[in-house]
Motif scaffolding. Structure first.
Motif, mmCIF file in Angstrom:
data_model
loop_
_atom_site.group_PDB
_atom_site.id
_atom_site.type_symbol
_atom_site.label_atom_id
_atom_site.label_comp_id
_atom_site.label_asym_id
_atom_site.label_seq_id
_atom_site.Cartn_x
_atom_site.Cartn_y
_atom_site.Cartn_z
ATOM 1 N N ALA A 1 0.827 -1.216 0.000
ATOM 2 C CA ALA A 1 0.000 0.000 0.000
ATOM 3 C C ALA A 1 0.862 1.267 0.000
ATOM 4 C CB ALA A 1 -0.934 -0.007 1.212
ATOM 5 N N LYS A 2 2.105 1.129 0.403
ATOM 6 C CA LYS A 2 3.011 2.285 0.474
ATOM 7 C C LYS A 2 3.895 2.429 -0.763
ATOM 8 C CE LYS A 2 3.354 2.388 5.524
ATOM 9 N NZ LYS A 2 2.879 3.801 5.668
ATOM 10 N N ILE A 3 3.788 1.495 -1.681
ATOM 11 C CA ILE A 3 4.636 1.534 -2.882
ATOM 12 C C ILE A 3 4.216 2.685 -3.798
ATOM 13 C CG2 ILE A 3 5.202 0.317 -5.026
ATOM 14 C CD1 ILE A 3 5.116 -2.292 -3.483
ATOM 15 N N ILE A 4 5.214 3.438 -4.286
ATOM 16 C CA ILE A 4 4.949 4.495 -5.274
ATOM 17 C C ILE A 4 4.768 3.809 -6.619
ATOM 18 C CG2 ILE A 4 5.879 6.571 -6.355
ATOM 19 C CD1 ILE A 4 7.567 6.995 -3.825
ATOM 20 N N PRO A 5 3.619 3.910 -7.229
ATOM 21 C CA PRO A 5 3.304 3.102 -8.427
ATOM 22 C C PRO A 5 4.291 3.273 -9.578
ATOM 23 C CG PRO A 5 1.347 4.205 -7.586
ATOM 24 C CD PRO A 5 2.497 4.770 -6.828
#
Length: 399
Positions: free
Chosen positions: A244-248
């Motif tokens: 959920a914290k990953i920068i797409p």
């Protein structure tokens, strides 16, 4: 018979004179030929023929180290060594003055007073007591000591005490009239949720002149690494948390883009750095950053991304030279460094050459001998300077 310098040094140790070596007596391979005697052969002659070794040295074969050694063995060598080497031998001249016997004193005085005035001046500067050996003519030639005159006192220029510029900086970030929602500081960007760490905000950050922390890319990549780790270990709850914290948009291309525009942001993720990116960064920073700051950047970047031209923007030291030998080894900056700090060559194996190792100021003795990395050259130095040394023989394997 091919020339072998080690054998030649051993022959000098056993009494052979420099004049007995003739280059015509040896066979030479292409590119191997060089004049005799060698620098080490001259040092060996001075070492083993203490009284008259200086008389063996051909006029054009003196080195500064040989001149110092010759004077330390016999003060009479003062008249044989080149004038250019005499300033280097001043310490040896002063040392010789304390050893001269009553019988040799007249000759010492005569030889000393024949030296150039410039050399005598430097000699007195190093040891004022040497003035007692000078004749009247040389004493009169010495510059008189002038009493310091009264210095005119000038009042300091008036100025208004000001606080550092940062004290007057104004943060408009909270004022909607002046702030841009896409312009954020490094700390603000890193603290934002992944959904708000937009590419537009990242681009605005990369367009600024603000230095990014060395772990910037690493911190952006933490969620990616942790999500992969916990997925592999089967902890799906934690894996979901980090996903959920990953920068797409954060992939290899973006990491390389960040590293190109701000190489300092990739110091802890060196795999993304490029020589072109570091060069552009260096050209930009050298205009405003201090030499100390540029030195820290030089040490932080990998050797493969550095260039020899950077040497003029940094403060050279053993640490700097050790960091990038392939870049600095043949540079003019390194040459000047070793001229000022000759002894440091013993701490930097990658820079060692016979010429640098035999420069005056390099302490070659039993304590430091093993710092010479070339074992063959180390043995030659030991023989030439009469330093106790036993070469380690390779272990034999019994089958």
């Amino acid at each position: 018979m091919r020339f072998d310098e080690l054998i030649a040094l051993q022959e000098i140790r056993n009494g052979k004179k420099l004049a007995d070596f003739h280059k015509e007596d040896y066979e030479w391979e292409d590119g191997e030929y060089f004049d005799l005697p060698t620098v080490l052969m001259v040092l060996a002659a001075l070492t083993y023929n203490k009284e008259n070794g200086y008389m063996e040295v051909p006029e054009n074969e003196w080195s500064d180290r040989a001149a110092i050694l010759a004077v330390s063995k016999n003060f009479k060598a003062l008249n044989r060594i080149p004038d250019a080497s005499k300033p280097k031998a001043i310490a040896a001249m002063i040392e010789a003055s304390g050893k001269v016997t009553r019988k040799d004193l007249p000759q010492f005085l005569s030889i000393l007073n024949e030296q150039p005035i410039s050399v005598l001046q430097k000699c007195l500067k190093q040891s004022p007591d040497m003035e007692r050996f000078l004749n009247e003519e040389n004493r009169r030639a010495m510059p008189r000591k002038q009493e310091p005159g009264k210095q005119k006192m000038t009042p300091p220029a008036e100025r208004m005490d000001t606080a550092p510029p940062s004290a007057f900086s104004i943060d408009f970030a909270s004022d909607p009239e002046f702030s841009d929602p896409d312009e954020v500081t490094v700390d603000m960007f890193l603290s934002l949720p992944a959904a708000e760490q937009t590419k537009k905000r990242l681009d605005a950050l990369l367009a600024s002149d603000e230095d990014l922390p060395g772990n910037f890319i690493k911190r952006l990549s933490i969620p990616n690494r942790n999500a992969v780790f916990y997925t592999k270990t089967g902890d799906m709850e934690k894996a979901a948390f980090w996903k959920a914290k990953i920068i797409p948009y954060l992939g290899l291309d973006i990491c390389k883009e960040i590293a190109f525009k701000h190489p300092e942001a990739s110091i802890e993720t060196k795999m993304y750095l490029s020589k072109e990116g570091v060069a552009a960064f260096w050209k930009r920073k050298r205009q405003t950053a201090s030499k100390l700051a540029m030195t820290q950047f030089f040490l932080a970047f990998p050797e493969t991304t550095l260039d020899v031209s950077m040497a003029y923007d940094i403060v050279l030291s053993c640490e700097v030279l050790e960091h990038a030998p392939s870049v600095l080894k043949s540079s003019e900056a390194a040459r000047k460094y070793f001229n000022r700090n000759p002894a440091d060559i013993l701490r930097l194996p990658a820079y060692q050459t016979p010429g640098k190792l035999l420069a005056c100021g390099v302490p070659l003795n039993k304590k430091n001998l093993n710092r010479i990395v070339d074992e063959d050259f180390r043995e030659k130095v030991a023989v030439a300077l009469n330093i106790p040394y036993i070469r380690e023989m390779p272990e034999t394997v019994v089958v």
